[in-house]
Write a protein that holds these residues in place. Structure first.
Motif, PDB file in Angstrom:
ATOM      1  N   THR A 177      -8.640  -0.351  18.416  1.00 31.00           N
ATOM      2  CA  THR A 177      -7.980   0.593  17.272  1.00 31.00           C
ATOM      3  C   THR A 177      -8.441  -0.102  15.965  1.00 31.00           C
ATOM      4  N   LEU A 178      -8.710   1.210  15.262  1.00 28.14           N
ATOM      5  CA  LEU A 178      -9.209   0.868  13.694  1.00 28.14           C
ATOM      6  C   LEU A 178      -7.956   1.454  12.922  1.00 28.14           C
ATOM      7  N   ILE A 179      -7.898   0.839  11.717  1.00 26.78           N
ATOM      8  CA  ILE A 179      -6.552   0.975  10.637  1.00 26.78           C
ATOM      9  C   ILE A 179      -7.098   0.691   9.367  1.00 26.78           C
ATOM     10  N   PRO A 180      -7.047   1.788   8.543  1.00 24.66           N
ATOM     11  CA  PRO A 180      -7.338   1.622   7.205  1.00 24.66           C
ATOM     12  C   PRO A 180      -6.480   0.438   6.608  1.00 24.66           C
ATOM     13  N   GLY A 181      -6.964  -0.304   5.555  1.00 26.35           N
ATOM     14  CA  GLY A 181      -6.074  -1.433   5.081  1.00 26.35           C
ATOM     15  C   GLY A 181      -5.866  -1.080   3.512  1.00 26.35           C
ATOM     16  N   SER A 182      -5.100  -2.028   3.090  1.00 25.22           N
ATOM     17  CA  SER A 182      -4.855  -2.136   1.571  1.00 25.22           C
ATOM     18  C   SER A 182      -3.731  -0.986   1.003  1.00 25.22           C
ATOM     19  N   TYR A 183      -2.954  -0.347   1.933  1.00 29.49           N
ATOM     20  CA  TYR A 183      -1.936   0.587   1.403  1.00 29.49           C
ATOM     21  C   TYR A 183      -1.164   0.979   2.666  1.00 29.49           C
ATOM     22  N   GLY A 184       0.227   1.157   2.045  1.00 28.45           N
ATOM     23  CA  GLY A 184       1.143   1.775   2.981  1.00 28.45           C
ATOM     24  C   GLY A 184       1.906   2.725   2.609  1.00 28.45           C
ATOM     25  N   ILE A 185       3.247   3.120   2.993  1.00 27.21           N
ATOM     26  CA  ILE A 185       3.881   4.330   2.748  1.00 27.21           C
ATOM     27  C   ILE A 185       5.183   3.769   2.361  1.00 27.21           C
ATOM     28  N   LYS A 190       5.542   8.161  -0.068  1.00 20.41           N
ATOM     29  CA  LYS A 190       4.513   8.098  -0.892  1.00 20.41           C
ATOM     30  C   LYS A 190       3.738   7.264  -0.590  1.00 20.41           C
ATOM     31  N   ILE A 191       2.201   7.266  -0.922  1.00 20.70           N
ATOM     32  CA  ILE A 191       1.344   6.211  -0.408  1.00 20.70           C
ATOM     33  C   ILE A 191       1.393   5.429  -1.590  1.00 20.70           C
ATOM     34  N   ALA A 192       1.346   4.053  -1.407  1.00 19.92           N
ATOM     35  CA  ALA A 192       1.076   3.022  -2.440  1.00 19.92           C
ATOM     36  C   ALA A 192       0.278   2.017  -1.884  1.00 19.92           C
TER      37      ALA A 192
END
Length: 447
Positions: A177-185, A190-192
């Motif tokens: 599984t690949l997950i983009p890091g460095s942000y959440g919701i 809203k993306i932060a």
């Protein structure tokens, strides 16, 4: 099936030998792997600079898209990738956002975070394409769909562990599984962003929520060594660090690790394992755990940073006049200027700040017209050198050795500090003396 949580740097997408090792490892494993991916620095920097230019007269969204495409095409060429259909979809969404900023002038922190999140999304889809090209099936899961909830502090959000845990703990993930890091919701949808290149903070959160045996960091940009190897040929890998030592080192030249990486791991005492990828294998270089034992070798590393400046408030009696420091620190807090340290004397207040904030800090301070301050000066041609390790206060010979190393080599110390922590003692020297100071201090502690 056991699960391995890994932080993988997007900078490695330009390194064929590292990717070859990654492919080999994933082909051979029977363990589930979750790879949290950071952005290549070139794409991150292009987007960061580009969106600021969009609201100026020089703005050009089409040019920015072409520049990012060029970076992606370089990576695709190295790995002989054909078109990655998923990439086209994300580029279309990004172009719509960039044109919206250009035509409306909307440059809110929320919108900025949304745009910058594309750097990790693009990197993750690229890695997905590379693995697929090598006949490795992987899934991509995005933070906004997996329920990684963060605070509304855009640009520097914190992960809300309790709100995130329920959904993330129950996720059924595939083998890779690949997950983009460095942000959440945020709770409002809203993306932060969690911070600049904070994918390891995200990975640490997943390791905690999913009760992993450890968090693995594969091929970090700056390995943990006794000194920077570009200055000290004999610098060796540090085999063991505590959470606190590793966190302290992240504020210096070890920029490959986010300072908040240990936060989610502390309660469950989950270790961090730092691996180097080489010849199709992963080689353990450093283990980071919760122990706070004073080792026989007290000093673990000679670290440094050039990213500082000294703001000096000079004048007879500045040390006697109450309220001066409070006014300055309050003003800096309001203007998001980080203060690293403050050292005072009766005739001078020395404030150590980040270099990129230096000129702005000087102007703000000068405009205050503080009583008793006759001169505000700025020294940016400096470097901070630190020795890091548990036991500084229990071993009184440490400071003596530190100062003898620089004194015997006629290196002028501008400011020194210790005692605030049992972990670190530091010197600030002229930038021209930095390399010599690091070399001589390393000789003293690592003969």
């Amino acid at each position: 099936m056991p699960e391995c949580i890994v932080r993988f740097s997007g900078n490695n997408l330009k390194e064929p030998l590292i990717i070859k090792s990654l492919v080999n490892l994933l082909n051979q494993t029977s363990t589930k792997h979750v790879l949290v991916v950071s952005s290549p620095k070139e794409i991150q920097n292009l987007l960061s600079r580009g969106i600021k230019n969009l609201i100026s007269s020089n703005g050009n969204p089409e040019l920015l898209i072409r520049q990012i495409h060029a970076e992606v095409d370089q990576i695709k060429t190295v790995f002989e990738l054909c078109e990655v259909a998923e990439l086209d979809n994300w580029f279309e969404k990004l172009e719509i956002l960039l044109k919206g900023i250009y035509y409306t002038g909307d440059f809110s922190p929320s919108l900025q975070d949304q745009v910058l999140s594309f750097s990790e999304k693009i990197a993750t889809i690229l890695l997905f394409g590379i693995l697929k090209h090598n006949h490795i099936q992987a899934d991509v899961v995005f933070p906004e769909t997996m329920g990684l909830i963060v605070s509304e502090e855009f640009g520097n959000a914190s992960i809300k562990m309790e709100e995130s845990s329920t959904q993330i703990a129950g996720l059924t993930l595939g083998k890779i599984t690949l997950i983009p890091g460095s942000y959440g919701i945020t709770s409002a949808g809203k993306i932060a962003r969690i911070g600049y290149r904070a994918a390891d903070y995200t990975a640490a959160t997943l390791a905690s929520i999913r009760n992993a045996d450890g968090l693995e960091l594969w091929q970090i940009g700056t390995p943990f060594k006794t000194a920077d190897q570009q200055f000290v040929d004999q610098a060796d890998y540090i085999s063991d660090l505590t959470y606190a030592e590793a966190s302290e080192l992240t504020y210096f030249n070890y920029s490959g690790i986010h300072p908040r990486i240990v936060e989610p791991l502390i309660e469950k005492r989950i270790p961090i394992l730092v691996y180097e990828l080489n010849d199709g294998k992963k080689i353990l270089r450093t283990k980071i755990n919760s122990k706070s034992i004073v080792a026989k070798q007290v000093v673990k590393s000679v670290a440094y940073t050039d990213d500082i400046a000294i703001l000096k408030l000079n004048g007879p009696g500045v040390g006697f006049k109450p309220g001066i420091l409070a006014k300055v620190t309050g003003l800096f807090n309001k203007n998001n200027i980080n203060i690293r340290s403050v050292i005072t004397a009766q005739t001078s207040i020395n404030i150590i700040i980040d270099k990129d904030s230096a000129e702005r800090a000087k102007k703000l301070t000068s405009d205050l017209h503080l009583p008793s301050v006759s001169q505000v000066t700025l020294d940016q041609r400096v470097s901070l050198i630190a020795i890091v390790g548990h036991g500084m206060q229990q071993n009184h010979g440490i400071s003596a050795s530190l100062f003898s190393a620089v004194a015997h080599n006629k290196i002028n110390v501008i400011i020194s500090g210790s005692g605030a922590s049992d972990l670190v003692s530091y010197l600030i020297v002229d930038e021209n003396d930095k390399i010599k100071a690091i070399q001589e201090i390393h000789k003293i502690f690592f003969k």
